[in-house]
Write a protein that holds these residues in place. Structure first.
Motif, PDB file in Angstrom:
ATOM      1  N   ALA A  31       2.828   8.956   2.413  1.00 34.50           N
ATOM      2  CA  ALA A  31       1.590   8.510   1.758  1.00 34.50           C
ATOM      3  C   ALA A  31       0.772   9.706   1.291  1.00 34.50           C
ATOM      4  O   ALA A  31       0.276   9.730   0.154  1.00 34.50           O
ATOM      5  CB  ALA A  31       0.777   7.651   2.713  1.00 34.50           C
ATOM      6  N   GLN A  34       1.681  12.640   0.455  1.00 39.74           N
ATOM      7  CA  GLN A  34       2.283  13.360  -0.668  1.00 39.74           C
ATOM      8  C   GLN A  34       2.255  12.545  -1.970  1.00 39.74           C
ATOM      9  O   GLN A  34       2.751  13.000  -2.990  1.00 39.74           O
ATOM     10  CB  GLN A  34       3.729  13.740  -0.324  1.00 39.74           C
ATOM     11  CG  GLN A  34       3.848  14.795   0.767  1.00 39.74           C
ATOM     12  CD  GLN A  34       3.244  16.124   0.338  1.00 39.74           C
ATOM     13  OE1 GLN A  34       3.590  16.672  -0.698  1.00 39.74           O
ATOM     14  NE2 GLN A  34       2.321  16.638   1.133  1.00 39.74           N
ATOM     15  N   GLY A  35       1.736  11.349  -1.864  1.00 41.44           N
ATOM     16  CA  GLY A  35       1.602  10.528  -3.078  1.00 41.44           C
ATOM     17  C   GLY A  35       2.894   9.853  -3.511  1.00 41.44           C
ATOM     18  O   GLY A  35       2.966   9.330  -4.626  1.00 41.44           O
ATOM     19  N   VAL A  46       3.961   7.167  -2.676  1.00 41.80           N
ATOM     20  CA  VAL A  46       3.712   5.731  -2.836  1.00 41.80           C
ATOM     21  C   VAL A  46       3.313   5.357  -4.261  1.00 41.80           C
ATOM     22  O   VAL A  46       3.403   4.197  -4.635  1.00 41.80           O
ATOM     23  CB  VAL A  46       2.617   5.236  -1.866  1.00 41.80           C
ATOM     24  CG1 VAL A  46       3.115   5.215  -0.443  1.00 41.80           C
ATOM     25  CG2 VAL A  46       1.363   6.085  -1.988  1.00 41.80           C
ATOM     26  N   THR A  47       2.862   6.324  -5.028  1.00 40.26           N
ATOM     27  CA  THR A  47       2.446   5.993  -6.392  1.00 40.26           C
ATOM     28  C   THR A  47       3.622   5.441  -7.198  1.00 40.26           C
ATOM     29  O   THR A  47       3.494   4.450  -7.900  1.00 40.26           O
ATOM     30  CB  THR A  47       1.867   7.241  -7.092  1.00 40.26           C
ATOM     31  OG1 THR A  47       0.817   7.741  -6.275  1.00 40.26           O
ATOM     32  CG2 THR A  47       1.325   6.912  -8.466  1.00 40.26           C
ATOM     33  N   THR A  77       6.374   2.557  -4.515  1.00 38.28           N
ATOM     34  CA  THR A  77       5.335   1.747  -3.868  1.00 38.28           C
ATOM     35  C   THR A  77       5.939   0.680  -2.963  1.00 38.28           C
ATOM     36  O   THR A  77       6.784  -0.098  -3.415  1.00 38.28           O
ATOM     37  CB  THR A  77       4.488   1.058  -4.956  1.00 38.28           C
ATOM     38  OG1 THR A  77       4.174   2.016  -5.971  1.00 38.28           O
ATOM     39  CG2 THR A  77       3.222   0.476  -4.380  1.00 38.28           C
ATOM     40  N   PRO A  78       5.522   0.660  -1.690  1.00 33.25           N
ATOM     41  CA  PRO A  78       5.968  -0.429  -0.820  1.00 33.25           C
ATOM     42  C   PRO A  78       5.473  -1.769  -1.382  1.00 33.25           C
ATOM     43  O   PRO A  78       4.459  -1.788  -2.077  1.00 33.25           O
ATOM     44  CB  PRO A  78       5.300  -0.117   0.524  1.00 33.25           C
ATOM     45  CG  PRO A  78       4.863   1.305   0.429  1.00 33.25           C
ATOM     46  CD  PRO A  78       4.621   1.585  -1.016  1.00 33.25           C
ATOM     47  N   LYS A 123       8.530   0.709 -12.754  1.00 36.30           N
ATOM     48  CA  LYS A 123       8.149   1.179 -14.092  1.00 36.30           C
ATOM     49  C   LYS A 123       9.189   2.141 -14.652  1.00 36.30           C
ATOM     50  O   LYS A 123      10.080   2.585 -13.929  1.00 36.30           O
ATOM     51  CB  LYS A 123       6.784   1.850 -14.030  1.00 36.30           C
ATOM     52  CG  LYS A 123       5.707   0.841 -13.672  1.00 36.30           C
ATOM     53  CD  LYS A 123       4.331   1.400 -13.838  1.00 36.30           C
ATOM     54  CE  LYS A 123       3.332   0.298 -13.530  1.00 36.30           C
ATOM     55  NZ  LYS A 123       1.982   0.682 -13.826  1.00 36.30           N
TER      56      LYS A 123
END
Lengths: 512, 208
Positions: free
Chosen positions: A389, A391-392, A394-395, A398-399, A406
């Protein structure tokens, strides 16, 4: 007439309502269910749908032009015969081969018997393993009965000695042929303990297998073979409009260079038609694909419902070899040759799946679930979850799907304005190798942001299978010269974490 | 035409000119000389307005705008470092006070470069089309000693919304220090889309 209507109007409403009861009773009968079920099956290959379901090529004038609805439906439906396991010769039960020779062909596809969802899924599983080619597209009878071949490709086997990537097909008494190009050929994984994960990223050296013949002692290609290889290269991978025409260049380098390219494809990736033998794509994990919005690594096919999945299966099972790209035909045929009712003989192009077969296949693919993950959450993985999370990650990942579903542009791709409205765009590039999505027939200019689910049972990673183990993602040395076989650019995240944090992150990823 | 900060400088002149247009009309009847064409009169006006203009201080704050947002349960701290503010704030003349600010979202930093780049994109700040975030006061209320609430118009992308910002003022001599904090719903401004992991609420801290 007016009197009749007036009399009918005088009758009470309940009488009309009661007329529906016999119909409802009939509604629970098998026949009616069958009728209703058929109504659910979409017509897959319509001219209208085929215009828009695929994304365009980065050079739009070379976007795929599939065959017409009329041509498609004039093709014969596939006959599905009963098929049988292929054993490594050393494991084949005694008398098995002779027994196969004694069998009568048996057509096993009968949708009139499918009543429940389970029936369709079961039928889909049968089709998943059913080869669409028995003419030796990759494997031949001689190859699979030759123990040296298994050694050459380091063929993974089940504990029973079964080679699960193909099946014997009995198409006539005494006519026993090894099959090719089933879905299972690329989407079946043999785990280290010999267990099978159907639908997962396949793990056998299919491309290396294609050139086994060239390794035999004293082999010298004759002119016919060289010419055929050139034709095959064009049919499978030709995209002469690509910058630098890498496949054309490879053909011009000669037979040995082509053989070497086939031998160099990493296990877990396949030079599927329309892709590349030089930057072969990772065989996708189909488990969970139901939830993906795009299909193919470049997101070539939109996935808005089961009919799109059916289209993708039809296309991927070599219908796309009949496409035109500008004026380019992979088979080198003129447009006028695409005459309805006159099929073109090539692997998978002379017949087609029926819409019902595609429906069953899609239902099966949708039903795939992962095996139980042996990597249970631990203190280390929980630490990794926080790093994930922070470290980003999830962007994009994404869970709960671990993808934001995308498309991310390859470096250098300028996103056309209308794409923002049409597609799901994450308008930042992570800088991975752009060749697949710029220089193949399946190019779109994008890469699909992949799900991280099931990392524990798959690999190699990235769209081109260039990363063999998760730890390498976070090793900055991979970016530079000296990394074998070549530097791996892009996706530069988590590279400067402490060793402890990297271990925690990998531990977490393996629990997904 | 959006002339940004120049508006603050020019608007008093413009309003004076409007006023004097009426004078001009009157003078036309009286056939008095047109003062607006008199350089001396203009010089006098400028001289008279200098203190007024200077009272709106332009500041390039040292501290960046800070924001906090929860992403997958973790609070992400971010900053926007390139910003300016124009202040004309007198606690005793709240009705005449004003605060205006402009920030450049290109200077956003969240600790991960690629994420910052993504925030520049059209799904978030779309900096190519909307290069500034702006904040402009509408009214102020005192809430006790050195404590105020301002109603501001906040514009992000092409969305303007009123926000209420409680803030404190500490004044040492002529030096004023403001600190305010407020929460916005990023979706109200078209910043990203609904997400399972990224919260809608963003806490913003401004200090200058």
């Amino acid at each position: 007439m007016r009197k009749i209507i007036e009399k009918l109007s005088d009758l009470p409403n309940w009488l009309f309502v009661s007329l529906i009861f016999p119909l409802l009773a009939l509604g629970f009968g098998e026949k009616t269910i069958s009728i209703l079920r058929e109504l659910d099956i979409p017509r897959v290959w319509t001219d209208e749908a085929m215009k828009t379901w695929e994304l365009p090529n980065p050079k739009p004038e070379y976007s795929p032009q599939p065959v017409s609805e009329e041509y498609y439906y004039a093709m014969a439906e596939r006959t599905i015969y009963r098929s049988y396991p292929v054993y490594h010769p050393d494991y084949e039960p005694e008398g098995y081969w002779e027994w196969l020779q004694s069998l009568e062909p048996e057509v096993v596809w009968d949708p009139s018997k499918f009543i429940t969802e389970e029936d369709w899924i079961k039928a889909g599983e049968m089709l998943f393993d059913h080869p669409i080619d028995t003419l030796g597209a990759i494997l031949t009878n001689d190859l699979v009965r030759n123990p040296d071949f298994y050694d050459y490709v380091e063929m993974p086997l089940t504990p029973e000695g079964i080679m699960p990537f193909s099946r014997w097909v009995v198409t006539g008494k005494g006519r026993v042929r090894v099959g090719n190009l089933s879905c299972g050929m690329c989407h079946t994984r043999v785990m280290p303990d010999g267990s099978l994960i159907k639908g997962a990223q396949g793990n056998w050296a299919g491309d290396k297998a294609s050139v086994f013949f060239a390794t035999e002692e004293g082999f010298e290609p004759d002119n016919d073979l060289v010419r055929s290889m050139g034709f095959l290269m064009n049919a499978l991978f030709g995209s002469p409009w690509s910058d630098g025409d890498p496949h054309g260049k490879l053909v011009s380098q000669g037979f040995d260079a082509i053989v070497k390219a086939f031998q160099s494809v990493p296990i877990g990736t396949f030079g599927r038609q329309g892709t590349s033998i030089l930057f072969a794509p990772q065989a996708p994990d189909l488990i969970g694909v139901k939830d993906r919005k795009y299909l193919d690594h470049g997101g070539l096919g939109q996935h808005r419902g089961i009919e799109d999945m059916m289209r993708y299966i039809a296309m991927n099972q070599t219908m796309d070899i009949l496409n035109f790209y500008g004026d380019f035909s992979p088979l080198g045929i003129p447009r006028e040759r695409l005459i309805s009712g006159r099929p073109i003989m090539f692997a998978g192009t002379h017949d087609r799946y029926s819409d019902e077969q595609l429906y069953a296949l899609a239902k099966y693919v949708y039903s795939l679930t992962p095996p139980e993950n042996p990597n249970k959450p631990s203190a280390l993985s929980e630490k990794g979850k926080i790093i994930f999370a922070e470290q980003g990650c999830v962007t994009c990942h994404t869970p709960p799907l671990f993808t934001n579903n995308k498309l991310t542009p390859a470096e250098g791709f300028e996103i056309p304005e209308d794409h923002y409205e049409k597609y799901d765009i994450f308008d930042v590039s992570v800088g991975t190798d752009p060749n697949y999505t710029f220089n193949t027939r399946r190019s779109t200019g994008y890469y699909k942001i992949p799900s991280l689910k099931g990392l524990w049972y798959r690999g190699p990673y990235l769209h081109d299978g260039s990363i063999s183990q998760l730890e390498d993602f976070f090793n900055h040395e991979r970016l530079h010269e000296g990394w074998s076989p070549k530097p791996i650019k892009g996706h530069e995240f988590g590279m400067y974490l402490s060793e402890g944090d990297k271990k925690a992150l990998v531990a977490y990823l393996l629990t997904l | 035409m959006d002339i940004g900060y120049l508006y603050i400088v020019i608007s008093p002149c413009r309003s004076s000119r409007n006023h004097c247009v009426r004078c001009e009309n009157l003078s036309f009847r009286d056939e008095k000389p047109n003062l607006w064409k008199e350089p001396k009169f203009m010089a006098l006006l400028v001289f008279l307005f200098i203190p007024f203009i200077l009272s709106a201080q332009s500041i390039k704050p040292e501290n960046p705008i800070q924001f906090k947002i929860k992403n997958a349960g973790i609070t992400v701290d971010g900053t926007i470092s390139d910003w300016e503010v124009e202040v004309d704030f007198d606690p005793k003349k709240l009705a005449q006070s004003s605060i205006r600010g402009k920030a450049n979202p290109e200077s956003i930093q969240t600790g991960i470069k690629l994420r910052d780049k993504h925030l520049h994109g059209r799904e978030y700040f779309h900096i190519q089309k909307f290069p500034f975030i702006s904040l402009e006061s509408k009214s102020f209320q005192s809430k006790g000693k050195n404590t105020f609430v301002g109603i501001f118009e906040l514009q992000i992308r092409d969305v303007k919304r009123e926000v209420e910002i409680p803030f404190t003022l500490s004044q040492t001599g002529k030096q004023q220090k403001f600190k305010g904090e407020f929460v916005i719903d990023r979706l109200d401004f078209g910043i990203g889309e609904k997400s399972l992991v990224l919260s809608d609420e963003v806490r913003v801290i401004i200090e200058f």
